[in-house]
Design a protein around this motif. Structure first.
Motif, mmCIF file in Angstrom:
data_model
loop_
_atom_site.group_PDB
_atom_site.id
_atom_site.type_symbol
_atom_site.label_atom_id
_atom_site.label_comp_id
_atom_site.label_asym_id
_atom_site.label_seq_id
_atom_site.Cartn_x
_atom_site.Cartn_y
_atom_site.Cartn_z
ATOM 1 N N ASP A 37 0.935 -1.229 -0.055
ATOM 2 C CA ASP A 37 -0.047 -0.021 0.016
ATOM 3 C C ASP A 37 1.125 1.445 -0.059
ATOM 4 O OD1 ASP A 37 -2.462 -1.532 0.123
ATOM 5 O OD2 ASP A 37 -2.465 -1.354 2.298
ATOM 6 N N ILE A 38 1.798 1.198 0.841
ATOM 7 C CA ILE A 38 2.790 2.329 0.902
ATOM 8 C C ILE A 38 3.495 2.636 -0.464
ATOM 9 C CG2 ILE A 38 4.979 3.141 1.992
ATOM 10 C CD1 ILE A 38 3.903 1.865 4.583
ATOM 11 N N LEU A 39 3.942 1.696 -1.114
ATOM 12 C CA LEU A 39 4.652 1.654 -2.312
ATOM 13 C C LEU A 39 3.625 2.219 -3.352
ATOM 14 C CD1 LEU A 39 6.963 -1.538 -2.466
ATOM 15 C CD2 LEU A 39 7.837 0.768 -2.484
ATOM 16 N N GLU A 60 8.084 16.601 12.570
ATOM 17 C CA GLU A 60 6.968 16.569 13.225
ATOM 18 C C GLU A 60 5.967 16.388 12.083
ATOM 19 O OE1 GLU A 60 8.695 20.585 14.516
ATOM 20 O OE2 GLU A 60 9.133 18.393 14.738
ATOM 21 N N ASP A 61 6.049 17.515 11.182
ATOM 22 C CA ASP A 61 5.427 17.574 9.967
ATOM 23 C C ASP A 61 5.026 16.243 8.905
ATOM 24 O OD1 ASP A 61 4.703 20.086 10.703
ATOM 25 O OD2 ASP A 61 6.487 21.185 9.261
ATOM 26 N N LYS A 62 6.606 15.652 8.946
ATOM 27 C CA LYS A 62 6.485 14.366 8.272
ATOM 28 C C LYS A 62 5.643 13.531 8.903
ATOM 29 C CE LYS A 62 11.013 15.199 6.169
ATOM 30 N NZ LYS A 62 12.349 14.674 5.819
ATOM 31 N N ARG A 68 -1.662 10.623 8.555
ATOM 32 C CA ARG A 68 -2.935 11.364 7.984
ATOM 33 C C ARG A 68 -2.981 10.394 6.829
ATOM 34 N NH1 ARG A 68 -1.997 16.621 6.848
ATOM 35 N NH2 ARG A 68 -1.986 16.982 8.969
ATOM 36 N N ILE A 69 -2.131 10.271 6.179
ATOM 37 C CA ILE A 69 -2.000 9.561 4.868
ATOM 38 C C ILE A 69 -2.510 8.000 5.169
ATOM 39 C CG2 ILE A 69 -0.963 8.678 2.942
ATOM 40 C CD1 ILE A 69 0.421 11.394 2.821
ATOM 41 N N LEU A 70 -1.763 7.242 6.087
ATOM 42 C CA LEU A 70 -1.897 6.023 6.272
ATOM 43 C C LEU A 70 -3.153 5.573 6.903
ATOM 44 C CD1 LEU A 70 2.159 5.344 6.767
ATOM 45 C CD2 LEU A 70 0.580 4.792 4.747
ATOM 46 N N GLY A 71 -3.617 6.573 7.793
ATOM 47 C CA GLY A 71 -4.727 6.163 8.749
ATOM 48 C C GLY A 71 -4.812 5.208 9.571
ATOM 49 N N ASP A 72 -5.619 4.567 9.792
ATOM 50 C CA ASP A 72 -5.690 3.322 10.950
ATOM 51 C C ASP A 72 -5.442 1.822 10.147
ATOM 52 O OD1 ASP A 72 -6.367 5.085 12.904
ATOM 53 O OD2 ASP A 72 -8.429 4.937 12.715
ATOM 54 N N ASP A 73 -5.235 2.087 8.965
ATOM 55 C CA ASP A 73 -5.265 0.730 8.240
ATOM 56 C C ASP A 73 -3.844 0.061 8.528
ATOM 57 O OD1 ASP A 73 -7.690 0.995 7.400
ATOM 58 O OD2 ASP A 73 -7.283 2.089 5.420
ATOM 59 N N ILE A 74 -2.887 0.837 8.789
ATOM 60 C CA ILE A 74 -1.529 0.206 9.128
ATOM 61 C C ILE A 74 -1.442 -0.255 10.436
ATOM 62 C CG2 ILE A 74 -0.605 2.577 9.819
ATOM 63 C CD1 ILE A 74 2.074 2.047 8.103
ATOM 64 N N PHE A 81 7.538 1.726 13.432
ATOM 65 C CA PHE A 81 9.035 1.881 12.418
ATOM 66 C C PHE A 81 8.988 2.890 11.721
ATOM 67 C CE2 PHE A 81 11.203 0.268 8.701
ATOM 68 C CZ PHE A 81 12.250 -0.362 9.399
ATOM 69 N N LEU A 82 8.035 3.484 10.901
ATOM 70 C CA LEU A 82 8.033 4.730 10.081
ATOM 71 C C LEU A 82 8.564 5.758 10.783
ATOM 72 C CD1 LEU A 82 4.865 4.074 7.823
ATOM 73 C CD2 LEU A 82 7.364 3.409 7.376
ATOM 74 N N MET A 83 7.772 6.013 11.923
ATOM 75 C CA MET A 83 8.344 7.398 13.139
ATOM 76 C C MET A 83 9.692 7.104 13.168
ATOM 77 S SD MET A 83 5.469 8.881 12.908
ATOM 78 C CE MET A 83 4.657 8.020 11.357
ATOM 79 N N LEU A 84 10.220 5.848 13.581
ATOM 80 C CA LEU A 84 11.707 5.765 13.825
ATOM 81 C C LEU A 84 12.518 6.202 12.569
ATOM 82 C CD1 LEU A 84 13.979 4.510 15.942
ATOM 83 C CD2 LEU A 84 13.811 2.408 14.361
#
Length: 185
Positions: A37-39, A60-62, A68-74, A81-84
């Protein structure tokens, strides 16, 4: 930097760490679906790729945009991991990490990636036939299809699995006939 050796050298350890995390929680396929989905999102949005790659934009903006884009589906482990990756300033390698993770997942599940080019969109029956043929040729348990259309093929398909190419297109057959006729004279 996309596709470079430097990129893959950085992406591989992160992808392996993500795979290790996913295996330990028995969520390898779920994380794989999220990576696909991310790809897809990254492929469709050059603006998003530029946004997350920009060194000028605040972390923090990223994080806010990704959330917001990935929502609750991830899956929440993948979200963390993405926040890291954002914190470590490695989010620029997100596409390469996801691709490497999917390669690891395919290896783990004995799945092959087949790139199929056809003259028109494949029907469900044609997709099943192609998958069955690829399983027979490779011995894989499952097949992940990536399809593309090329009207210049006239008819048939070209299947690429790894470094092997199976050309069953009308254009390929005509080319082979032309070569054999040229060689015969």
């Amino acid at each position: 930097m996309k596709g470079s050796l430097f990129s893959s050298e950085i992406a591989e350890p992160y992808a392996q760490a993500l795979m290790s995390l996913a295996e330990s929680h028995d969520i390898t396929r779920s994380v794989g679906d999220n990576c696909r989905d991310i790809l897809e999102i990254l492929e469709e949005s050059a603006e998003l790729r530029a946004f997350i790659s920009s060194p000028v934009i605040k972390d923090e903006d990223k994080r806010a945009v990704l959330n917001r884009i990935l929502g609750d589906d991830i899956h929440h482990y993948l979200r963390n991991f993405l926040m890291l990756l954002v914190d470590k300033r490695r989010i620029v390698f997100l596409e390469a990490i996801c691709q490497q993770y999917l390669a690891l997942l395919r290896k783990l599940t004995n799945t092959v990636l087949a790139e199929v080019t056809a003259s028109t969109e494949l029907s469900d029956r044609q997709r099943r036939d192609v998958i069955d043929k690829i399983k027979a040729l490779t011995g894989a348990e499952s097949v992940e299809l990536k399809t593309d259309n090329d009207p210049d093929l006239i008819g048939g398909v070209i299947i690429k699995v790894g470094s092997q190419v199976f050309d069953a297109s009308l254009r390929g057959q005509l080319r082979r006939i032309g070569i054999s006729l040229t060689g015969a004279s």
